[in-house]
Scaffold this active site. Structure first.
Site, PDB file in Angstrom:
ATOM      1  N   VAL A  60       0.869  -1.175   0.000  1.00  0.00           N
ATOM      2  CA  VAL A  60       0.000   0.000   0.000  1.00  0.00           C
ATOM      3  C   VAL A  60       0.906   1.226   0.000  1.00  0.00           C
ATOM      4  CG1 VAL A  60      -1.807   1.253   1.231  1.00  0.00           C
ATOM      5  CG2 VAL A  60      -1.759  -1.257   1.322  1.00  0.00           C
ATOM      6  N   TYR A  65       6.009   9.010   0.201  1.00  0.00           N
ATOM      7  CA  TYR A  65       6.548   7.687  -0.120  1.00  0.00           C
ATOM      8  C   TYR A  65       6.927   6.826   1.083  1.00  0.00           C
ATOM      9  CZ  TYR A  65       6.966   8.973  -5.099  1.00  0.00           C
ATOM     10  OH  TYR A  65       6.724   9.346  -6.389  1.00  0.00           O
ATOM     11  N   GLU A  72       4.384  -7.989   2.840  1.00  0.00           N
ATOM     12  CA  GLU A  72       4.743  -8.934   3.904  1.00  0.00           C
ATOM     13  C   GLU A  72       4.427  -8.362   5.283  1.00  0.00           C
ATOM     14  OE1 GLU A  72       8.136  -9.219   0.767  1.00  0.00           O
ATOM     15  OE2 GLU A  72       6.595  -7.782   1.384  1.00  0.00           O
TER      16      GLU A  72
END
Length: 148
Positions: A60, A65, A72
């Site tokens: 996501v 950023y 994971e």
């Protein structure tokens, strides 16, 4: 004459057969939910708990950023938030032509929950390689090191 070698034993706790195929399938499914407008690099993960439950996650991204989340860690945090802290395996899927491997940060988060569980790194064609967390993060630092 030639000696027969027995088939290698399946490592303790490793998912087999249908359970493994389900884990791999769920990682591919999770990839389809990825929110990655900036990298256009969808990743999915499926985490198998010691109790046999599967938690999936996808990457996501965020316009800021560094607030993005890997697939994971997304799957691991979902499992933790539901009370699970013991894991058998995680499968990772992407559209990359080669085996997808977890980033260093994800390796450290996996290691938080032990070194002796499996990471299935897949290709889009369904083939995979499997390594133990310990192999992906050798000489690691973990919770027990804070108790010394």
């Amino acid at each position: 004459g030639s000696r027969q070698h027995p088939a290698p034993a399946v490592p303790r706790g490793q998912p087999q057969g249908d359970r493994l195929q389900l884990l791999l399938h769920r990682s591919r499914e999770a990839k389809n939910c990825a929110y990655c407008p900036y990298s256009r690099f969808p990743v999915g993960a499926a985490l198998l708990t010691a109790g046999g439950e599967i938690f999936s996650g996808c990457n996501v991204e965020n316009a800021c950023y560094n607030l993005g989340m890997c697939a994971e860690r997304n799957a691991i945090q979902k499992a933790i938030s539901e009370g699970h802290t013991s894991f058998k395996a995680i499968a990772i899927a992407s559209d990359m032509g080669d085996f997808i491997t977890p980033c260093g940060g994800c390796r450290q988060v996996m290691r938080e929950f032990g070194t002796d569980w499996d990471v299935y790194m897949t290709k889009p064609d369904g083939t995979y390689i499997v390594k133990r967390v310990e192999e992906l993060l050798p000489l690691s630092f973990g919770p027990e090191d804070l108790k010394k």
